[in-house]
Design a protein around this motif. Sequence first.
Motif, short mmCIF file in Angstrom:
data_model
loop_
_atom_site.label_atom_id
_atom_site.label_comp_id
_atom_site.label_asym_id
_atom_site.label_seq_id
_atom_site.Cartn_x
_atom_site.Cartn_y
_atom_site.Cartn_z
N VAL A 1 42.30 -12.58 -20.01
CA VAL A 1 43.11 -12.00 -18.92
C VAL A 1 43.70 -13.10 -18.04
N LYS A 2 42.85 -14.06 -17.67
CA LYS A 2 43.31 -15.19 -16.83
C LYS A 2 44.38 -16.00 -17.55
N TYR A 3 44.15 -16.26 -18.84
CA TYR A 3 45.10 -17.05 -19.62
C TYR A 3 46.46 -16.34 -19.71
N CYS A 4 46.40 -15.04 -20.00
CA CYS A 4 47.65 -14.26 -20.14
C CYS A 4 48.39 -14.16 -18.81
N GLU A 5 47.65 -14.04 -17.72
CA GLU A 5 48.29 -14.01 -16.39
C GLU A 5 49.03 -15.31 -16.14
N ASN A 6 48.41 -16.44 -16.51
CA ASN A 6 49.04 -17.75 -16.33
C ASN A 6 50.31 -17.89 -17.17
N LYS A 7 50.33 -17.22 -18.33
CA LYS A 7 51.48 -17.28 -19.24
C LYS A 7 52.57 -16.27 -18.86
N GLY A 8 52.24 -15.39 -17.92
CA GLY A 8 53.19 -14.34 -17.55
C GLY A 8 53.25 -13.20 -18.56
N TRP A 9 52.18 -13.05 -19.37
CA TRP A 9 52.11 -11.98 -20.35
C TRP A 9 51.46 -10.74 -19.74
N LYS A 10 51.81 -9.59 -20.29
CA LYS A 10 51.31 -8.31 -19.78
C LYS A 10 50.17 -7.81 -20.66
N THR B 1 46.24 -4.63 -25.58
CA THR B 1 47.50 -5.13 -26.13
C THR B 1 48.07 -6.18 -25.18
N VAL B 2 48.58 -7.27 -25.74
CA VAL B 2 49.21 -8.32 -24.95
C VAL B 2 50.68 -8.37 -25.34
N SER B 3 51.56 -8.25 -24.33
CA SER B 3 53.01 -8.25 -24.56
C SER B 3 53.65 -9.46 -23.91
N GLY B 4 54.60 -10.05 -24.60
CA GLY B 4 55.30 -11.22 -24.06
C GLY B 4 56.01 -11.95 -25.19
N GLU B 5 56.52 -13.13 -24.89
CA GLU B 5 57.27 -13.89 -25.88
C GLU B 5 56.33 -14.72 -26.75
N GLY B 6 56.38 -14.49 -28.07
CA GLY B 6 55.59 -15.29 -29.01
C GLY B 6 54.10 -15.16 -28.84
N VAL B 7 53.63 -13.98 -28.44
CA VAL B 7 52.21 -13.80 -28.12
C VAL B 7 51.31 -14.00 -29.34
N TYR B 8 51.63 -13.31 -30.44
CA TYR B 8 50.74 -13.39 -31.61
C TYR B 8 50.67 -14.82 -32.16
#
Length: 361
Positions: A140-149, A169-176
């Motif tokens: 969660v912390k990592y995704c928040e830093n990346k601006g991912w939802k 689910t994690v949404s954003g650019e190039g997440v997978y």
Amino acid sequence: MAESSLLNRLDGLVSRFEEVGTLITDPGVIADMKRFVKLTKEYRDLEKIVQAREEYIQVLNGIEEAKTILENEQDQELREMAREELDACTNRIPALEEEIKLLLVPADPQDDKNAIVEIRGGTGGDEAAIFAGDLYRMYVKYCENKGWKIELTSYTEGTSGGFKEIIFTVSGEGVYGVLKYESGVHRVQRVPQTETQGCVHTSAATVAVLPEADEFDVEIKESDIRTDIFCASGHGGQSVNTTYSAIRLVHIPTGITVQCQDEKSQLKNKAKAMVELHSRIYNMEYQKFLDEIASKRKTMVSSGDRSAKIRTYNYPQGRITDHRINYTVYNLSAFMDGEIQDCIDHLIVAENAERLKESEL
């Protein structure tokens, strides 16, 4: 020369880039959404190659022009400028050629997709569930830093905290393409909260990262799905255990079961569950792709083998070790606060090296 060989490969892709650019403006192609999305992805990939080709040509021309000035020019100021240009261009060539070679190697076609992440407590009972909760917080912390939802799908809490299982689910650019490196068994060595003797125990949690399927990646017949509706459990306020909003979907041909209880709305829960069901069915085919790659490589950095131990978190030593690339750092506290990018960067470099080596065989 190596330059001419590389340029010949790049030149052959320029016409395809122009062809795809024309196709994605064709009304007939736009009407076929599956084909349109595939071509748009190809256009973006080719665009990067074409831009790299233009820079490569500019650098090669820069070298030739600088050499010409040094051979023919008497003005010392111009000669000095030419020397600087020659040095800059010559130093840029090796890195640029590596970048181009990587662009020419086919990437994992799923890298641009969103991801479905599943964390399960493994061996270690209550402590494993607590560790699964720690991993969830880390992501969660990592995704928040990346601006991912992040959107929670479902979870089962552990009796002493954490989660027996949590899916999101994690949404954003190039997440997978980034989170796929987290798939596998994560092992923790520490004194459990439930331990009274102060002994260090080893527990584990498994992380599975799946590419989220687009709605047209896989077709599912409505008649093949059994829908169960039940009361939600866990956090959620007054509506919990009073409203039949939780959804369980069973895909009869494969036996795959998914459920969602995070939303108060039954329709929203069903929509989330359908996305996960599409992705899990799609992942059965994608797994064959991963297995094929794994059979060609001695070390599979982003592996489909979710039973492989990939990382150890040693609390007494404050140490993180990633066993795939012999990566060790002593910043466990920061790591668990989401500062995992350096480790992922090393994994990406290792896999790129594998991809380049594989392409030269």
